[in-house]
Each structure stands twice: as C-alpha cells, then as structure tokens.
Design a protein around this motif. Structure first.
Motif, PDB file in Angstrom:
ATOM      1  N   VAL A  86      37.671 -16.873  17.157  1.00  0.00           N
ATOM      2  CA  VAL A  86      36.767 -16.192  16.226  1.00  0.00           C
ATOM      3  C   VAL A  86      37.242 -16.394  14.787  1.00  0.00           C
ATOM      4  O   VAL A  86      36.446 -16.744  13.893  1.00  0.00           O
ATOM      5  CB  VAL A  86      36.681 -14.684  16.554  1.00  0.00           C
ATOM      6  N   TYR A  87      38.551 -16.201  14.548  1.00  0.00           N
ATOM      7  CA  TYR A  87      39.065 -16.301  13.179  1.00  0.00           C
ATOM      8  C   TYR A  87      38.856 -17.700  12.608  1.00  0.00           C
ATOM      9  O   TYR A  87      38.272 -17.863  11.524  1.00  0.00           O
ATOM     10  CB  TYR A  87      40.559 -15.945  13.132  1.00  0.00           C
ATOM     11  N   PHE A  88      39.337 -18.714  13.312  1.00  0.00           N
ATOM     12  CA  PHE A  88      39.236 -20.063  12.775  1.00  0.00           C
ATOM     13  C   PHE A  88      37.799 -20.573  12.821  1.00  0.00           C
ATOM     14  O   PHE A  88      37.413 -21.418  11.999  1.00  0.00           O
ATOM     15  CB  PHE A  88      40.187 -21.001  13.508  1.00  0.00           C
ATOM     16  N   GLY A  89      37.008 -20.062  13.756  1.00  0.00           N
ATOM     17  CA  GLY A  89      35.586 -20.388  13.740  1.00  0.00           C
ATOM     18  C   GLY A  89      34.926 -19.889  12.467  1.00  0.00           C
ATOM     19  O   GLY A  89      34.128 -20.594  11.826  1.00  0.00           O
ATOM     20  N   VAL A  90      35.254 -18.673  12.066  1.00  0.00           N
ATOM     21  CA  VAL A  90      34.721 -18.111  10.825  1.00  0.00           C
ATOM     22  C   VAL A  90      35.224 -18.904   9.622  1.00  0.00           C
ATOM     23  O   VAL A  90      34.461 -19.202   8.686  1.00  0.00           O
ATOM     24  CB  VAL A  90      35.105 -16.617  10.695  1.00  0.00           C
ATOM     25  N   MET A  91      36.500 -19.277   9.639  1.00  0.00           N
ATOM     26  CA  MET A  91      37.057 -20.057   8.523  1.00  0.00           C
ATOM     27  C   MET A  91      36.374 -21.418   8.398  1.00  0.00           C
ATOM     28  O   MET A  91      36.142 -21.919   7.292  1.00  0.00           O
ATOM     29  CB  MET A  91      38.563 -20.247   8.699  1.00  0.00           C
ATOM     30  N   ILE A  92      36.038 -22.024   9.531  1.00  0.00           N
ATOM     31  CA  ILE A  92      35.294 -23.286   9.505  1.00  0.00           C
ATOM     32  C   ILE A  92      33.882 -23.038   8.980  1.00  0.00           C
ATOM     33  O   ILE A  92      33.352 -23.809   8.173  1.00  0.00           O
ATOM     34  CB  ILE A  92      35.256 -23.917  10.905  1.00  0.00           C
ATOM     35  N   ASP A  93      33.265 -21.945   9.429  1.00  0.00           N
ATOM     36  CA  ASP A  93      31.910 -21.608   8.978  1.00  0.00           C
ATOM     37  C   ASP A  93      31.841 -21.440   7.466  1.00  0.00           C
ATOM     38  O   ASP A  93      30.907 -21.912   6.815  1.00  0.00           O
ATOM     39  CB  ASP A  93      31.431 -20.317   9.649  1.00  0.00           C
ATOM     40  N   GLN A 137      29.214 -37.199   6.784  1.00  0.00           N
ATOM     41  CA  GLN A 137      29.846 -35.896   6.949  1.00  0.00           C
ATOM     42  C   GLN A 137      29.505 -35.289   8.292  1.00  0.00           C
ATOM     43  O   GLN A 137      28.370 -35.330   8.740  1.00  0.00           O
ATOM     44  CB  GLN A 137      29.377 -34.930   5.839  1.00  0.00           C
ATOM     45  N   GLY A 138      30.500 -34.717   8.952  1.00  0.00           N
ATOM     46  CA  GLY A 138      30.268 -34.049  10.220  1.00  0.00           C
ATOM     47  C   GLY A 138      29.858 -32.609  10.027  1.00  0.00           C
ATOM     48  O   GLY A 138      29.188 -32.031  10.862  1.00  0.00           O
ATOM     49  N   LEU A 139      30.280 -31.978   8.919  1.00  0.00           N
ATOM     50  CA  LEU A 139      29.946 -30.594   8.638  1.00  0.00           C
ATOM     51  C   LEU A 139      28.903 -30.543   7.539  1.00  0.00           C
ATOM     52  O   LEU A 139      29.038 -31.208   6.508  1.00  0.00           O
ATOM     53  CB  LEU A 139      31.201 -29.817   8.207  1.00  0.00           C
ATOM     54  N   ASP A 140      27.860 -29.766   7.733  1.00  0.00           N
ATOM     55  CA  ASP A 140      26.776 -29.660   6.758  1.00  0.00           C
ATOM     56  C   ASP A 140      27.304 -29.009   5.477  1.00  0.00           C
ATOM     57  O   ASP A 140      27.728 -27.849   5.492  1.00  0.00           O
ATOM     58  CB  ASP A 140      25.652 -28.816   7.371  1.00  0.00           C
ATOM     59  N   PRO A 141      27.280 -29.730   4.327  1.00  0.00           N
ATOM     60  CA  PRO A 141      27.796 -29.138   3.090  1.00  0.00           C
ATOM     61  C   PRO A 141      26.880 -28.075   2.510  1.00  0.00           C
ATOM     62  O   PRO A 141      27.248 -27.412   1.534  1.00  0.00           O
ATOM     63  CB  PRO A 141      27.906 -30.352   2.150  1.00  0.00           C
ATOM     64  N   ASP A 142      25.703 -27.898   3.107  1.00  0.00           N
ATOM     65  CA  ASP A 142      24.759 -26.890   2.614  1.00  0.00           C
ATOM     66  C   ASP A 142      24.512 -25.778   3.624  1.00  0.00           C
ATOM     67  O   ASP A 142      23.532 -25.044   3.513  1.00  0.00           O
ATOM     68  CB  ASP A 142      23.415 -27.556   2.266  1.00  0.00           C
ATOM     69  N   ARG A 143      25.397 -25.645   4.616  1.00  0.00           N
ATOM     70  CA  ARG A 143      25.154 -24.632   5.639  1.00  0.00           C
ATOM     71  C   ARG A 143      25.185 -23.232   5.014  1.00  0.00           C
ATOM     72  O   ARG A 143      25.964 -22.953   4.079  1.00  0.00           O
ATOM     73  CB  ARG A 143      26.165 -24.753   6.771  1.00  0.00           C
ATOM     74  N   ALA A 144      24.363 -22.355   5.595  1.00  0.00           N
ATOM     75  CA  ALA A 144      24.169 -21.023   5.010  1.00  0.00           C
ATOM     76  C   ALA A 144      25.401 -20.143   5.092  1.00  0.00           C
ATOM     77  O   ALA A 144      25.507 -19.144   4.380  1.00  0.00           O
ATOM     78  CB  ALA A 144      22.995 -20.332   5.711  1.00  0.00           C
ATOM     79  N   THR A 145      26.361 -20.509   5.946  1.00  0.00           N
ATOM     80  CA  THR A 145      27.538 -19.656   6.137  1.00  0.00           C
ATOM     81  C   THR A 145      28.634 -19.892   5.098  1.00  0.00           C
ATOM     82  O   THR A 145      29.643 -19.187   5.106  1.00  0.00           O
ATOM     83  CB  THR A 145      28.125 -19.878   7.541  1.00  0.00           C
TER      84      THR A 145
END
Length: 467
Positions: A68-75, A256-264
């Motif tokens: 949960v913690y690192f998932g949030v940090m990635i988010d 990019q693998g992670l969306d740079p515009d994600r809402a989180t």
C-alpha cells in the motif's frame, strides 16, 4: 525416513508448480498437509500450521502495508524521476531494457527490502516489456538475481543473521566480501546483456513507431520526462520509424511506462513524500520500531496526507487490493509449508544428513563447502533456519580444521542470488504477482542462472582470498 520425506516433499512441490499441475497456493497447502499425514503426525497439523502462521504473520502484515505504501508513492510520482532516467536510457531497445531492469533493481535494493525493490522495478519496467512483447520471466529473473546479490548488505538480513549466529561483527563479514559481491553484480549485468541480446534477436529490429502503436486505428502516446505533459495521437499501422537506438525529435521525449498526467500525481507534496520515505527507510535500518509497525504508520500517513478525501483513499486501497490479496494469501499458504517442515522435524533431519555426509578430508575446505551448501540450503530453507541452525554447525567443523569463523560467515552469503527466488521467500510472490508471471515459469527460468551467479561469487571470494 524424515530426511527422505523432506526432500521428496520439496521435490514434489517444485515439480508440480513448474509443470503447472497445481497453483502455488494450493501446492503450498495441500502437499505439506499430505506429507504430514505420511509422517504419522496428521493430528498435529493444526498446531504446525498455527505455528507457521504465527511466525509469518508479521511478514504478511509488513508486505500488505508495504505494498500500500509504495503503491501510493508510485501513484503520487515519487519515483518518476528515477523511472524516467532508466526509461530514457532504455528507449525501445530490448537489450537496454533488460540491463536497465538489473540496474534499477540493484539501485532500489539499497533500502534492504526485497518487496520494495520488486514493486518499484516491476511498476517501472512492466509496461515496456508488455509493449515490446518481451519475456516477462526475463524481467523477474534479472530483478531477483540483482536483488539477491544486494541482499547481502548488512541491513538486508543474511549478513546480520550470520553475524548474530556466529557472534562476529557484521562489518567484518561484509566489507571484505565487497569485491566478490561486485563481481557477482557484474555477472548479473553481463547475464542481463546476454539475455537482452537474445530478446533483441528474437524480436527483430524494433522502431519507436512499432512500439508505441497498440491499437490498429488510434493510440495516445505519452510524452516523456521534461516534456509539456501533453499527448500526441498517431493513426494507422506502423511504418518506417526511428531506429530503437535513435533519439526522438525532442531529446527530452521518450517512451514512458508511467502516465505523466495521471490524476494521482501530487507534485506539491513531492518533498514531503521523499522525506517520509527517507525517514521510513532510516527507521527500518536503525530499527526504531518493528518493520510491520513502520509500514502500517507510513501507509496511514501517506494516504491521509496525499488523499485527504475518503473516496480517494478507498480508490487507492482498491487499486492495490489485488496485489495485497495475492501476496498475503501466498505468505499464509507458505506458512503451512514451513510449519510442517519445521514441526515434523524434516528440515532438521535434512540439514543433519547433509552436514553429516561431508567427507572428513573436506575439513580444511569447510569455507568452500559452506559456500556450496548455501546455494541449495538457502533455497530450501528460510534464512533463519540456515543461519541459526546450520551455519554454527559448519563453523564448528571448520574451526576444528583451522578455518576461521569469518570465512564461514562470508561463504554463507554466497547462496543469496538463488535464495531470493525460493518459494519460502514472501517477496518473490510480490515479484511474480505484479509481473503476472506464473511462479513455476519464473522458477524454471531463474534457478540455473541464479545458481551460476552464486558460483561466480564463490569463485571470486576464493580467488581474492576472502573465503
């Protein structure tokens, strides 16, 4: 008899999961239960399972809240700069991607926690492997081996256990081992290069246009680090594009693998999250509180500060619930396996048999023997069982032949590259679960390469006069 049953139980488990005849959870529960009956101790199965669950419950709690913690940090984007740097290096080249996987896993492993390493590595690299249709077991195998070498850090676990069991200084064990471990890490990078070349050859010549097209008609392509955060759309099938090793028109753009515009994303809270993570890792290393408690507090604080509204918190928990359930379920299933192994005495008989079959003539070479034995034993046993149960016996045998305790302690670290893929290591289920790889496929792929890496470390240790 218990020795034979112990080895048979482990072999049965490995064969069934590698042949995909049973799921790992089912195999971890049903096979030891069946062998417990064979041993004639079926009536005590409940006690063994409860003992196993009790011993692994803190680990399960730690993994649940760590996810949960690192998932949030990635988010919220804490690791985006590291990910962007690795992805900018990787571009769309399979060789660079595999090497980048090893580098990223090694860097993140500095925190001493395998679960953290695997969560960050898979989150960063999984989209690339999927888009390029690369082998996911290559990703899990390389990450596990890199983490296995780095797991020998004094705060990673094995070194501290060896130091405690043999009553020597952790720094006296680890510091002289650095050259051999560096050779081991180099071996992982070389292996990553070889596997990357194999993937590049299998996939043929790739172009960025080929990689970035998923849908036959339209697709939104993300702009990379440092860009304006917008998206561009291409239509039609892929044509002749830029070579995989070439730059995009804008040097700051990349796949990019992670969306740079994600809402989180929470850019205004970046330094808070960085400070919180550094504080958390420092507290882990300094052992201010038990690790499960630290991650529980960290997850609660991260959720509250980054997502103050209840619906947002529920959404984040829901987003990571699948990983939490998969990993925690696997850990508790593994508790049955370890509980039966230890409760019935099979693991003790197996260890005694192995140690007792060492020829007397090998006494002066007990450091070498310890290194060789550490490879299978740390795979089939927990680190606690090996370092507190087996290593002291090996050290006594070595001392009788003039082999120093420190040499035995250093040699005992050799098996860690393979240990990190053991079915008794909870973190490996984070790795295969997030990568959506069958545990049997991962095992079949990684065992030979991880064992080879361990032998390289052992050979380097002997060559440098460390072991």
């Amino acid at each position: 008899m218990l020795t034979i049953l112990g080895f048979t139980m482990i072999a049965t488990f490995l064969v069934l999961i590698m042949l995909k005849k049973m799921s790992p959870i089912a195999a971890l529960v049903l096979i030891p239960a069946l062998f417990c009956v064979f041993v004639g101790k079926g009536g005590k199965l409940g006690d063994y399972v409860i003992d196993g669950v009790t011993s692994l419950a803190p680990t399960a709690a730690m993994l649940m809240f760590a996810i949960v913690y690192f998932g949030v940090m990635i988010d919220v984007g804490l690791f985006d700069p590291i990910v962007r740097g690795i992805l900018k290096f990787c571009k769309a080249d399979p060789l660079r991607i595999v090497v980048g996987t090893a580098v990223l896993a090694a860097i993140v492993s500095l925190d001493g926690d395998g679960s953290t390493t695997f969560m960050i590595t898979v989150s960063a690299m999984y989209p690339l492997y999927k888009r390029l249709k690369m082998s996911l077991v290559v990703m899990t195998g390389v990450a596990a081996m890199a983490n296995g070498v780095m797991n020998t850090l004094p705060w990673g676990g094995p070194t501290a256990r060896a130091a405690t069991a043999l009553k020597v200084s952790a720094s006296d064990i680890f510091v002289p081992m650095i050259p051999a471990l560096a050779v081991g890490m180099l071996a992982v990078l070389v292996l990553s290069y070889v596997l990357g070349r194999r993937e590049r050859k299998r996939l043929g010549v790739l172009t960025l246009d080929d990689v970035l097209v998923e849908e036959p008609e339209t697709e939104t392509v993300l702009v990379g680090a440092g860009g304006d955060g917008n998206t561009r759309t291409r239509t039609g099938s892929s044509g002749s594009g830029t070579d995989a090793d070439a730059e995009l028109p804008d040097e700051d753009e990349g796949f990019q693998g992670l969306d740079p515009d994600r809402a989180t994303l929470r850019p205004k809270l970046y330094w808070f999250n960085a400070l919180l993570t550094v504080t958390l890792l420092t507290a882990m290393i300094m052992e201010w509180l038990p690790i499960p408690v630290l991650f529980l507090l960290g997850a609660a604080l991260a959720l509250t500060v980054n997502f103050p509204h209840m619906p947002d918190q529920k959404a984040r928990l829901g987003a990571h619930a699948e990983n939490v359930l998969n990993v925690s379920g696997m850990v508790f299933a593994a508790a049955v396996f370890t509980g039966v192994l230890q409760g019935t005495g099979m693991v003790d008989h197996m260890a005694t048999w192995l140690v007792g079959n060492i020829p007397d003539g090998m006494g002066p070479h007990m450091a070498f023997v310890t290194g060789v034995l550490s490879i299978p034993l740390t795979y089939f046993m927990s680190n606690d069982g090996f370092y507190f149960g087996i290593v002291p016996v090996l050290a006594e045998a070595g001392n009788a032949h003039g082999v120093s305790t420190l040499e035995i302690a250093r040699a005992s670290l050799v098996g860690q590259p393979l240990h990190m893929s053991s079915p008794l290591v909870p973190a490996v289920y984070v790795l295969v679960g997030m990568a959506k790889v069958e545990f049997g496929d991962h095992t079949r792929f990684v065992v030979k390469w991880a064992a080879l890496t361990s032998l390289v470390v052992l050979g380097a240790g002997i060559l440098f006069g460390i072991i």
